[in-house]
Scaffold this motif. Structure first.
Motif, PDB file in Angstrom:
ATOM      1  N   PHE A  94     -33.565  -9.451  -9.542  1.00  0.00           N
ATOM      2  CA  PHE A  94     -32.219 -10.164  -9.001  1.00  0.00           C
ATOM      3  C   PHE A  94     -31.076 -10.145  -9.776  1.00  0.00           C
ATOM      4  CE2 PHE A  94     -35.333 -13.920  -7.787  1.00  0.00           C
ATOM      5  CZ  PHE A  94     -35.770 -13.628  -6.640  1.00  0.00           C
ATOM      6  N   VAL A  95     -31.179 -10.005 -11.317  1.00  0.00           N
ATOM      7  CA  VAL A  95     -29.944 -10.055 -12.097  1.00  0.00           C
ATOM      8  C   VAL A  95     -29.468  -8.551 -11.974  1.00  0.00           C
ATOM      9  CG1 VAL A  95     -30.498 -11.931 -13.343  1.00  0.00           C
ATOM     10  CG2 VAL A  95     -31.001  -9.829 -14.448  1.00  0.00           C
TER      11      VAL A  95
ATOM     12  N   ASP B  55     -24.757 -10.631  -8.583  1.00  0.00           N
ATOM     13  CA  ASP B  55     -23.809 -11.103  -9.548  1.00  0.00           C
ATOM     14  C   ASP B  55     -23.920 -12.681  -9.389  1.00  0.00           C
ATOM     15  OD1 ASP B  55     -21.930 -11.841 -11.426  1.00  0.00           O
ATOM     16  OD2 ASP B  55     -20.388 -11.488 -10.099  1.00  0.00           O
ATOM     17  N   LEU B  56     -24.987 -13.385 -10.284  1.00  0.00           N
ATOM     18  CA  LEU B  56     -25.307 -14.582 -10.080  1.00  0.00           C
ATOM     19  C   LEU B  56     -25.080 -15.487 -11.205  1.00  0.00           C
ATOM     20  CD1 LEU B  56     -29.245 -13.827  -9.219  1.00  0.00           C
ATOM     21  CD2 LEU B  56     -27.437 -14.441  -7.424  1.00  0.00           C
ATOM     22  N   ASP B  57     -24.741 -16.778 -10.822  1.00  0.00           N
ATOM     23  CA  ASP B  57     -24.620 -17.982 -11.887  1.00  0.00           C
ATOM     24  C   ASP B  57     -26.337 -18.277 -12.311  1.00  0.00           C
ATOM     25  OD1 ASP B  57     -24.411 -20.171 -13.431  1.00  0.00           O
ATOM     26  OD2 ASP B  57     -23.476 -21.335 -11.636  1.00  0.00           O
ATOM     27  N   TYR B  58     -26.822 -17.985 -13.524  1.00  0.00           N
ATOM     28  CA  TYR B  58     -28.273 -18.103 -13.614  1.00  0.00           C
ATOM     29  C   TYR B  58     -28.641 -18.297 -15.085  1.00  0.00           C
ATOM     30  CZ  TYR B  58     -28.455 -13.750 -16.213  1.00  0.00           C
ATOM     31  OH  TYR B  58     -28.281 -12.637 -16.957  1.00  0.00           O
ATOM     32  N   GLN B  59     -29.628 -18.969 -15.353  1.00  0.00           N
ATOM     33  CA  GLN B  59     -30.232 -19.279 -16.555  1.00  0.00           C
ATOM     34  C   GLN B  59     -31.497 -18.832 -16.390  1.00  0.00           C
ATOM     35  OE1 GLN B  59     -31.171 -22.991 -18.279  1.00  0.00           O
ATOM     36  NE2 GLN B  59     -30.189 -22.263 -20.264  1.00  0.00           N
ATOM     37  N   VAL B  60     -32.314 -17.914 -17.331  1.00  0.00           N
ATOM     38  CA  VAL B  60     -33.472 -17.313 -17.130  1.00  0.00           C
ATOM     39  C   VAL B  60     -34.421 -18.040 -18.364  1.00  0.00           C
ATOM     40  CG1 VAL B  60     -33.149 -15.223 -18.174  1.00  0.00           C
ATOM     41  CG2 VAL B  60     -35.078 -15.546 -16.930  1.00  0.00           C
ATOM     42  N   ILE B  61     -35.345 -18.643 -18.253  1.00  0.00           N
ATOM     43  CA  ILE B  61     -36.211 -19.279 -19.143  1.00  0.00           C
ATOM     44  C   ILE B  61     -37.629 -18.495 -19.119  1.00  0.00           C
ATOM     45  CG2 ILE B  61     -37.406 -21.386 -19.836  1.00  0.00           C
ATOM     46  CD1 ILE B  61     -35.229 -22.831 -18.128  1.00  0.00           C
ATOM     47  N   HIS B  62     -37.775 -17.746 -20.304  1.00  0.00           N
ATOM     48  CA  HIS B  62     -38.853 -16.726 -20.468  1.00  0.00           C
ATOM     49  C   HIS B  62     -40.164 -17.268 -21.147  1.00  0.00           C
ATOM     50  CE1 HIS B  62     -40.567 -12.290 -20.629  1.00  0.00           C
ATOM     51  NE2 HIS B  62     -41.509 -13.045 -20.075  1.00  0.00           N
TER      52      HIS B  62
ATOM     53  N   SER C  36     -31.536  -6.695 -19.918  1.00  0.00           N
ATOM     54  CA  SER C  36     -30.998  -6.927 -18.773  1.00  0.00           C
ATOM     55  C   SER C  36     -30.310  -8.099 -18.530  1.00  0.00           C
ATOM     56  CB  SER C  36     -31.903  -6.564 -17.926  1.00  0.00           C
ATOM     57  OG  SER C  36     -32.634  -5.226 -17.702  1.00  0.00           O
ATOM     58  N   PHE C  37     -30.638  -9.027 -19.478  1.00  0.00           N
ATOM     59  CA  PHE C  37     -30.033 -10.715 -19.232  1.00  0.00           C
ATOM     60  C   PHE C  37     -29.138 -10.662 -20.103  1.00  0.00           C
ATOM     61  CE2 PHE C  37     -34.411 -10.504 -17.849  1.00  0.00           C
ATOM     62  CZ  PHE C  37     -34.484 -11.139 -16.612  1.00  0.00           C
ATOM     63  N   ASP C  38     -27.977 -11.640 -19.744  1.00  0.00           N
ATOM     64  CA  ASP C  38     -26.941 -11.981 -20.731  1.00  0.00           C
ATOM     65  C   ASP C  38     -27.754 -12.869 -21.819  1.00  0.00           C
ATOM     66  OD1 ASP C  38     -25.051 -10.775 -19.122  1.00  0.00           O
ATOM     67  OD2 ASP C  38     -24.396 -12.659 -18.027  1.00  0.00           O
TER      68      ASP C  38
ATOM     69  N   ASP D  63     -26.632 -15.233 -23.608  1.00  0.00           N
ATOM     70  CA  ASP D  63     -26.364 -16.720 -23.597  1.00  0.00           C
ATOM     71  C   ASP D  63     -26.729 -17.261 -22.366  1.00  0.00           C
ATOM     72  OD1 ASP D  63     -24.658 -15.479 -22.034  1.00  0.00           O
ATOM     73  OD2 ASP D  63     -23.060 -16.797 -22.260  1.00  0.00           O
ATOM     74  N   LYS D  64     -27.487 -16.754 -21.567  1.00  0.00           N
ATOM     75  CA  LYS D  64     -28.307 -17.056 -20.236  1.00  0.00           C
ATOM     76  C   LYS D  64     -29.950 -17.143 -20.330  1.00  0.00           C
ATOM     77  CE  LYS D  64     -24.226 -15.832 -17.276  1.00  0.00           C
ATOM     78  NZ  LYS D  64     -23.609 -15.049 -16.366  1.00  0.00           N
ATOM     79  N   HIS D  65     -30.337 -16.505 -21.576  1.00  0.00           N
ATOM     80  CA  HIS D  65     -31.550 -16.040 -21.627  1.00  0.00           C
ATOM     81  C   HIS D  65     -32.340 -16.974 -22.816  1.00  0.00           C
ATOM     82  CE1 HIS D  65     -35.096 -13.500 -23.068  1.00  0.00           C
ATOM     83  NE2 HIS D  65     -34.936 -13.035 -21.847  1.00  0.00           N
ATOM     84  N   ILE D  66     -33.142 -17.885 -22.351  1.00  0.00           N
ATOM     85  CA  ILE D  66     -33.955 -18.627 -23.247  1.00  0.00           C
ATOM     86  C   ILE D  66     -35.305 -17.926 -23.455  1.00  0.00           C
ATOM     87  CG2 ILE D  66     -34.746 -20.994 -23.926  1.00  0.00           C
ATOM     88  CD1 ILE D  66     -31.637 -20.890 -23.598  1.00  0.00           C
ATOM     89  N   LEU D  67     -35.726 -17.607 -24.620  1.00  0.00           N
ATOM     90  CA  LEU D  67     -37.155 -17.345 -24.749  1.00  0.00           C
ATOM     91  C   LEU D  67     -37.834 -18.556 -25.533  1.00  0.00           C
ATOM     92  CD1 LEU D  67     -37.505 -13.963 -27.086  1.00  0.00           C
ATOM     93  CD2 LEU D  67     -38.194 -14.533 -24.594  1.00  0.00           C
TER      94      LEU D  67
END
Ligand SMILES: Cc1cc2nc3c(=O)[nH]c(=O)nc-3n(C[C@H](O)[C@H](O)[C@H](O)COP(=O)(O)OP(=O)(O)OC[C@H]3O[C@@H](n4cnc5c(N)ncnc54)[C@H](O)[C@@H]3O)c2cc1C
Length: 214
Positions: free
Chosen positions: A122-123, A127-134, A147-149, A151-155
């Motif tokens: 997807f990312v 061009d998405l407004d996203y947050q990813v939680i992994h 591949s993720f910004d 500040d939008k990526h939470i591990l």
């Protein structure tokens, strides 16, 4: 001999395999199908057929899959040694996609393990407004993090150091949920069921999408 394959079935050569950890690798395949980000293909070797989400963007001229090798797994063990082989590929399949009308909405992508795969697609594609939680067990399982910004990526790391120490479920309980946002869940059935229950208290069902890797 000319091999006639059923419709929607191809033979694709394995171009390369790159190890990410002791048990997880990326497989690069020849591309002769079109797909939408979020879809999966079914691949086969020696009569064993299994589903894998596409890990890259349809704009690229090859296919990528992110695969966790299962101990004594019938397909994942064979696949790891398959450079140069032709695999049976069926698809693309699945409805775990982003509708055009939704592209401007805020997205929360929630994954465990290799469930991060469709979110990377997807990312890399939109061009998405996203947050990813992994959610992962150990820090080195942070597949696709580049591949993720940042500040939008939470591990969420359950057995090591991460932005959040604990499970995805604990993290979701600790944040404010936006009922207008779209929530996409991908990975193991337990996470999807637990997180789904939490989301359903605040978010309408039509804003929640699931893909279970079983
Ligand atoms: C729509 C869809 C998309 C999928 N996408 C991906 C993907 O992108 N990447 C990916 O790695 N997998 C993905 N999977 C899972 C994949 O299809 C296989 O089930 C998995 O790779 C096991 O294959 P195997 O033949 O090696 O193991 P098998 O020989 O089928 O299994 C061996 C044993 O391990 C157990 N097992 C199977 N899977 C797991 C697991 N994940 N964790 C722990 N134990 C397990 C089985 O119950 C069995 O007892 C997806 C599944 C679905 C339905």
């Amino acid at each position: 001999m000319i091999l006639i394959l059923p419709q929607n079935q191809n033979m694709n050569k394995v171009l390369d395999i790159k190890d990410l950890t002791d048990s997880t690798y990326v497989i690069y395949l020849e591309k002769n199908i079109d797909f939408k980000p979020g879809q999966y293909i079914t691949i086969g070797i020696d009569g064993y057929m299994r589903e894998y989400s596409l890990y890259n963007s349809p704009e690229e001229n090859h296919l990528e899959l992110l695969v966790k090798q299962i101990q004594n797994g019938k397909l994942t063990t064979r696949l790891r040694k398959s450079i140069g082989q032709e695999l049976i590929v069926m698809g693309p399949l699945g409805e775990f996609i982003i509708e055009e009308n939704d592209l401007n909405k805020p997205f929360t992508f929630i994954a465990t393990g290799t469930g991060i795969s469709p979110f990377r697609s997807f990312v890399k594609s939109y061009d998405l407004d996203y947050q990813v939680i992994h959610g992962i067990r150990y820090a080195n399982e942070n597949y696709g993090i580049e591949s993720f910004d940042s500040d939008k990526h939470i591990l969420c790391v359950s057995r090591g150091e991460g932005k959040f120490k604990g499970r995805v479920t604990d993290y979701i309980k600790s944040i404010k949920l936006n009922p207008e946002g779209m929530y996409y869940l991908c990975g193991n059935a337990e996470m999807i069921s637990e997180v789904g229950e939490i989301l359903e208290e605040k978010v309408p069902l039509e804003n929640i999408r699931n893909e279970v890797f079983f």
